[in-house]
Design a protein around this motif. Structure first.
Motif: not given
Length: 438
Positions: A332-337, A373-380, A419-420
């Motif tokens: 689970c991505w926790l960062a703004e970037k 969704e396979p192969s996303p460009e990023s995790l927001e 922590t990211l």
């Protein structure tokens, strides 16, 4: 005075809870009610809340003020962070992680529920199961939370409460069943946090409900502290060598038992080196122990003078995990970037921190549709996905579906130390999509 209000010195059994729910479902009021009804707040706090409630023109104390401590939160009427509350009844002690309900705070739900043995999920009886309820349930399934309570709050505000409660319960049972929970692990309770109905006292206003109050359920529900048992896992935190005249040759390995049990005479293996030896003593500040279970902090003394350092893991040879240099994980991505392939981060697992490189972003999880969704460009921010990770030093980890404690890790910003991401070793997403909750 009710027995509920008498704290027993024998109440040593601890239950770790978390709350989840949407904005304005009444979580703060419910937590305040739990604290109030168990006499877990001081008299001057109650007086302050009563005065603040009168200033707001209310005829009864606003118990949400017991937990919404920041003035900015009170002005906005929202809770914006995870807060830990402590209360007790004669049968149990409780640690409750109170998480915010806004959709953009999924990261806080992950933080609060990651160690929970049970989660109280709230819904507003007037709204029922909504998209945020489904999102929270999916996240809790990913985290392997063993038990759920659906608190159908504000039940006093609907015209046909019996029908409303039955319909919400049926929909929620269908959802949790699809996510892999057994029916006995999920309980629905109609409550009014504002008036206290079915929180600590059974309500005469809900004759259609003959189950336990919320506190009765929290006191009695059987919860295994380690639902997925594995053999010994003991991450070494410190190497103790006092070098005194009394203990000239003492060498002990201090840490907390993360899983399993250890007793003197047990054969163990040091990972990642693979060297085997035997435990001769278990030391604590209060003396030696005959055994130590998961959660106990101890010092192990070994029979041989082997090379052991911080970050190593002392494990049972029978089911010792293979050290991992590269693996798939759910994060689970926790960062703004946003997270992108090739990111160079630090990975903290147990007592070991090592450099890590994110390889591919395998898939992104849709909590509403339970699809990927396979192969996303990023995790927001707040998105959940499956990634591949390569580490500079191997970590000794179990798959998260086998053991929550040894299968979790953090991704950290090497520059700022923030922590990211919260990570789970293995493919927890696939298990949830198949209705096989971890």
């Amino acid at each position: 005075m009710s027995d509920l209000h008498v704290r027993s010195p024998r109440s040593t059994q601890l239950l770790r809870l978390a709350t989840a729910g949407s904005v304005d479902d009444g979580k703060s009021t419910l937590v305040g009610r739990l604290l109030y009804d168990t006499k877990s707040v001081l008299a001057d706090q109650i007086d302050a809340v009563t005065r603040a409630s009168v200033d707001k023109g209310l005829s009864t104390p606003d118990l949400s003020l017991l937990v919404d401590g920041l003035r900015a939160e009170r002005e906005q009427g929202i809770t914006i962070d995870v807060a830990y509350r402590y209360f007790a009844t004669p049968r149990r002690s409780f640690v409750l992680a109170d998480t915010p309900g806004h959709v953009q705070y999924t990261r806080n739900t992950v933080s609060g529920a990651s160690t929970a043995q049970m989660v109280i999920l709230l819904v507003d009886a007037r709204k029922g199961v909504i998209s945020q309820t489904r999102k929270h349930a999916a996240v809790l399934a990913l985290l392997g939370v063993p038990k759920l309570v659906l608190a159908v709050n504000k039940i006093d505000l609907v015209e046909d409460p019996a029908t409303v409660f039955a319909n919400i319960s049926a929909e929620f049972n269908s959802l949790t069943s699809s996510l892999g929970w057994a029916s006995e692990d999920v309980v629905e309770i109609p409550v009014s946090a504002l008036h206290g109905d079915n929180v600590a006292v059974r309500s005469e206003n809900t004759p259609y409900y003959d189950g336990p109050t919320l506190i009765e359920h929290l006191e009695s529900v059987p919860v295994d502290a380690e639902p997925h048992r594995v053999g010994l896992r003991f991450p070494v935190q410190y190497v103790i060598r006092p070098r005194t005249a009394e203990f000239p040759d003492y060498r002990g390995y201090a840490g907390q038992v993360a899983a399993g049990e250890v007793t003197p005479g047990d054969e163990v293996v040091i990972l990642p080196s693979g060297v085997r030896t035997t435990v001769t003593r278990i030391d604590t500040a209060d003396g030696e122990l005959d055994s130590a279970h998961a959660g106990r902090s101890v010092t192990l003394v070994l029979a041989d003078d082997v090379d052991v350092s911080r970050g190593d893991v002392i494990a049972s040879p029978a089911d010792a995990p293979e050290p991992l240099g590269e693996f798939d994980a759910t994060v689970c991505w926790l960062a703004e970037k946003p997270l992108r392939p090739g990111a160079r981060l630090l990975l903290k697992h147990g007592t070991r921190t090592t450099q890590a490189i994110v390889g591919t972003l395998v898939e992104r999880f849709n909590e509403q549709e339970l699809t990927s969704e396979p192969s996303p460009e990023s995790l927001e921010l707040n998105e959940i996905g499956k990634i591949s990770v390569r580490v500079a030093e191997p970590i000794v980890a179990d798959d998260y579906t086998v053991n929550r404690h040894t299968g979790s890790f953090l991704l950290i910003d090497p520059a700022g130390g923030n922590t990211l991401a919260a990570g789970l070793v293995g493919d927890a997403i696939a298990a949830v999509e198949l209705g096989e909750r971890v």
